[in-house]
Design a protein around this motif. Structure first.
Motif, mmCIF file in Angstrom:
data_model
loop_
_atom_site.group_PDB
_atom_site.id
_atom_site.type_symbol
_atom_site.label_atom_id
_atom_site.label_comp_id
_atom_site.label_asym_id
_atom_site.label_seq_id
_atom_site.Cartn_x
_atom_site.Cartn_y
_atom_site.Cartn_z
ATOM 1 N N HIS A 147 0.839 -1.295 -0.063
ATOM 2 C CA HIS A 147 0.005 0.060 -0.031
ATOM 3 C C HIS A 147 0.821 1.227 0.056
ATOM 4 O O HIS A 147 0.565 2.278 -0.750
ATOM 5 N N PHE A 148 1.998 1.256 0.654
ATOM 6 C CA PHE A 148 2.739 2.410 0.911
ATOM 7 C C PHE A 148 4.058 2.540 -0.001
ATOM 8 O O PHE A 148 4.377 1.218 -0.299
ATOM 9 N N THR A 149 4.537 3.688 -0.498
ATOM 10 C CA THR A 149 5.640 3.753 -1.321
ATOM 11 C C THR A 149 7.028 4.323 -0.707
ATOM 12 O O THR A 149 8.014 4.178 -1.269
ATOM 13 N N TRP A 150 6.858 4.591 0.463
ATOM 14 C CA TRP A 150 7.926 5.108 1.178
ATOM 15 C C TRP A 150 7.989 4.747 2.767
ATOM 16 O O TRP A 150 7.032 4.313 3.388
ATOM 17 N N SER A 151 9.064 4.257 3.140
ATOM 18 C CA SER A 151 9.136 4.014 4.660
ATOM 19 C C SER A 151 10.639 4.734 5.110
ATOM 20 O O SER A 151 11.586 5.096 4.386
ATOM 21 N N ASN A 152 10.586 5.044 6.364
ATOM 22 C CA ASN A 152 12.003 5.515 7.017
ATOM 23 C C ASN A 152 12.709 4.264 7.487
ATOM 24 O O ASN A 152 13.726 4.691 8.116
ATOM 25 N N ARG A 153 12.535 2.962 7.231
ATOM 26 C CA ARG A 153 13.213 1.700 7.432
ATOM 27 C C ARG A 153 13.609 1.478 8.791
ATOM 28 O O ARG A 153 14.929 1.048 8.981
ATOM 29 N N ARG A 154 12.864 1.932 9.795
ATOM 30 C CA ARG A 154 13.240 1.642 11.036
ATOM 31 C C ARG A 154 12.274 0.609 11.409
ATOM 32 O O ARG A 154 11.447 0.168 10.818
ATOM 33 N N PHE A 155 12.433 0.181 12.998
ATOM 34 C CA PHE A 155 11.551 -0.685 13.468
ATOM 35 C C PHE A 155 10.671 -0.503 14.821
ATOM 36 O O PHE A 155 11.225 0.600 15.281
ATOM 37 N N GLY A 156 9.701 -1.097 14.828
ATOM 38 C CA GLY A 156 9.057 -0.953 16.169
ATOM 39 C C GLY A 156 8.187 0.371 16.173
ATOM 40 O O GLY A 156 7.649 0.649 14.971
ATOM 41 N N PRO A 157 8.004 1.051 17.170
ATOM 42 C CA PRO A 157 7.256 2.307 17.242
ATOM 43 C C PRO A 157 7.642 3.411 16.307
ATOM 44 O O PRO A 157 7.009 4.248 16.312
ATOM 45 N N HIS A 158 8.900 3.470 16.005
ATOM 46 C CA HIS A 158 9.288 4.450 15.308
ATOM 47 C C HIS A 158 9.257 4.391 13.816
ATOM 48 O O HIS A 158 9.580 5.134 13.044
ATOM 49 N N TYR A 159 8.619 3.312 13.180
ATOM 50 C CA TYR A 159 8.407 2.982 11.977
ATOM 51 C C TYR A 159 7.439 3.784 11.326
ATOM 52 O O TYR A 159 6.358 3.974 11.926
ATOM 53 N N ILE A 160 7.663 4.305 10.043
ATOM 54 C CA ILE A 160 6.812 5.173 9.504
ATOM 55 C C ILE A 160 6.562 5.030 7.802
ATOM 56 O O ILE A 160 7.813 4.561 7.236
ATOM 57 N N GLU A 161 5.497 4.993 7.367
ATOM 58 C CA GLU A 161 5.199 4.455 6.091
ATOM 59 C C GLU A 161 4.071 5.710 5.381
ATOM 60 O O GLU A 161 3.384 5.994 6.060
ATOM 61 N N GLU A 162 4.617 6.104 4.194
ATOM 62 C CA GLU A 162 3.690 6.983 3.532
ATOM 63 C C GLU A 162 3.604 6.707 2.127
ATOM 64 O O GLU A 162 4.350 5.984 1.342
ATOM 65 N N ILE A 163 2.597 7.177 1.357
ATOM 66 C CA ILE A 163 2.389 7.017 -0.004
ATOM 67 C C ILE A 163 2.728 8.349 -0.678
ATOM 68 O O ILE A 163 2.128 9.366 -0.889
ATOM 69 N N LEU A 164 3.999 8.654 -1.432
ATOM 70 C CA LEU A 164 4.600 9.616 -1.707
ATOM 71 C C LEU A 164 4.664 9.694 -3.276
ATOM 72 O O LEU A 164 4.999 10.719 -3.710
ATOM 73 N N ASP A 165 4.825 8.597 -3.988
ATOM 74 C CA ASP A 165 4.924 8.266 -5.103
ATOM 75 C C ASP A 165 3.663 7.713 -5.590
ATOM 76 O O ASP A 165 2.917 7.223 -5.280
ATOM 77 N N ARG A 166 3.327 8.258 -6.902
ATOM 78 C CA ARG A 166 1.978 7.721 -7.578
ATOM 79 C C ARG A 166 2.032 8.105 -8.982
ATOM 80 O O ARG A 166 2.979 8.849 -9.586
ATOM 81 N N PHE A 167 1.235 7.313 -9.786
ATOM 82 C CA PHE A 167 0.782 7.797 -11.322
ATOM 83 C C PHE A 167 -0.470 8.632 -11.079
ATOM 84 O O PHE A 167 -1.679 7.964 -10.455
#
Length: 326
Positions: A179-199
């Motif tokens: 579902h998401f196109t970007w992540s901060n590549r961390r683990f646990g409670p600090h993990y973040i994902e977003e949809i920044l890339d799209r068509f």
């Protein structure tokens, strides 16, 4: 035709080049848009030669960041119309002579500069009179629910992006895969994902081309996923849908491919639950439509490979016939 857009976060890394090769081999895209190459145009052209790409337009990086590139094969006709540090705009000509626009965007990552990305989008939209496909890393989400983890996005900035998309008469084509196109590549409670890339595309593009979803391709060489769009002329698809099949013949080899499964699932969902239709008639309609899409998908995905694979069987059959006649 296939288009791939990817924020590579540095094209000078040998592992990134290897990752691109691994993507090129199975998917064989005709056009690739890369963000954040972090290289000069000369360096990008050198990388393109190593990748075996015939054509390339590169924009120099600015300091330690930025840098864009659009790569394309000789299978398509591409004319670059404009470019900057944050976009590459091109005109693509179809085999039937009709043209459409494609624009790769790299949105400003700085919060106080994002308004310049939306201004750029509006200016590009003012020049569009043909089908338009717009893609890339916009560095912003379209809706607040396109982020998971961390602090909420600034609602005003999200609304500004959404308003600019509406002003440009663009629509998100949707995606499949993760579902998401970007992540901060961390683990646990600090993990973040977003949809920044799209068509995204305009209505003229939807009228001209078949309505496929973009596909998020998982890869670990960047914090962004590569995203791929399959561009198929709608008239060619309609020709397949009008084809009268004497018998329904399903190839066993199709079952192992996600493209087959996704096509079948999409067709049955498009026809709804069929509660108001005669079950037999509905099955006939959906079967015909599904087979048209599967045959078209098979031709695009495998080309003449299926035909070649069947040739040994035909030869074997002819050999047995000759032996029996002797």
């Amino acid at each position: 035709m296939k288009i791939i857009s990817w924020n590579v976060r540095g094209l000078g890394n040998p592992r990134t080049c290897l990752a691109i090769k691994k993507i090129l081999h199975p998917h064989r895209p005709q056009l690739i848009f890369l963000c954040e190459t972090k290289l000069s145009s000369r360096q990008v052209n050198n990388v393109c030669r190593k990748l075996g790409t015939e054509n390339c337009l590169a924009v120099d990086s600015k300091g330690k960041g930025g840098g864009l590139a659009m790569l394309w094969s000789s299978e398509i006709t591409v004319q670059i119309t404009s470019y900057s540090n944050h976009h590459i705009d091109a005109e693509i000509q179809n085999a039937n002579g009709r043209s459409w626009r494609c624009t790769g965007i790299y949105g400003h990552p700085e919060a106080n500069q994002k308004k310049h990305t939306w201004t750029l989008l509006r200016r590009l939209a003012d020049l569009v009179v043909s089908p338009w496909l717009c893609f890339g890393d916009f560095n912003e989400v379209l809706n607040l629910n396109e982020k998971m983890g961390g602090l909420d996005r600034n609602a005003r900035m999200v609304a500004d992006f959404r308003e600019s998309v509406k002003d440009c008469k663009l629509e998100d084509v949707g995606c499949r895969g993760h579902h998401f196109t970007w992540s901060n590549r961390r683990f646990g409670p600090h993990y973040i994902e977003e949809i920044l890339d799209r068509f995204m595309c305009n209505q003229k593009w939807r009228a001209e081309f078949y309505d496929w979803l973009a596909t998020n391709l998982i890869h670990w060489e960047s914090d962004h996923c590569p995203i791929m769009m399959v561009v198929q002329n709608r008239q060619r698809m309609l020709n397949y849908e009008k084809t009268s099949f004497n018998r329904i013949h399903y190839e066993d080899m199709w079952s192992s491919y996600d493209g087959c499964k996704n096509s079948m699932k999409r067709e049955w969902l498009n026809w709804g639950d069929g509660s108001k239709d005669n079950p037999v008639q509905m099955f006939t309609k959906v079967s015909k439509s599904s087979m048209a899409h599967l045959k078209f998908w098979s031709k695009e995905a495998f080309g003449s490979r299926e035909k070649k694979a069947k040739e040994p069987d035909k030869e074997a059959g002819k050999g047995k016939a000759r032996k029996s006649s002797e």
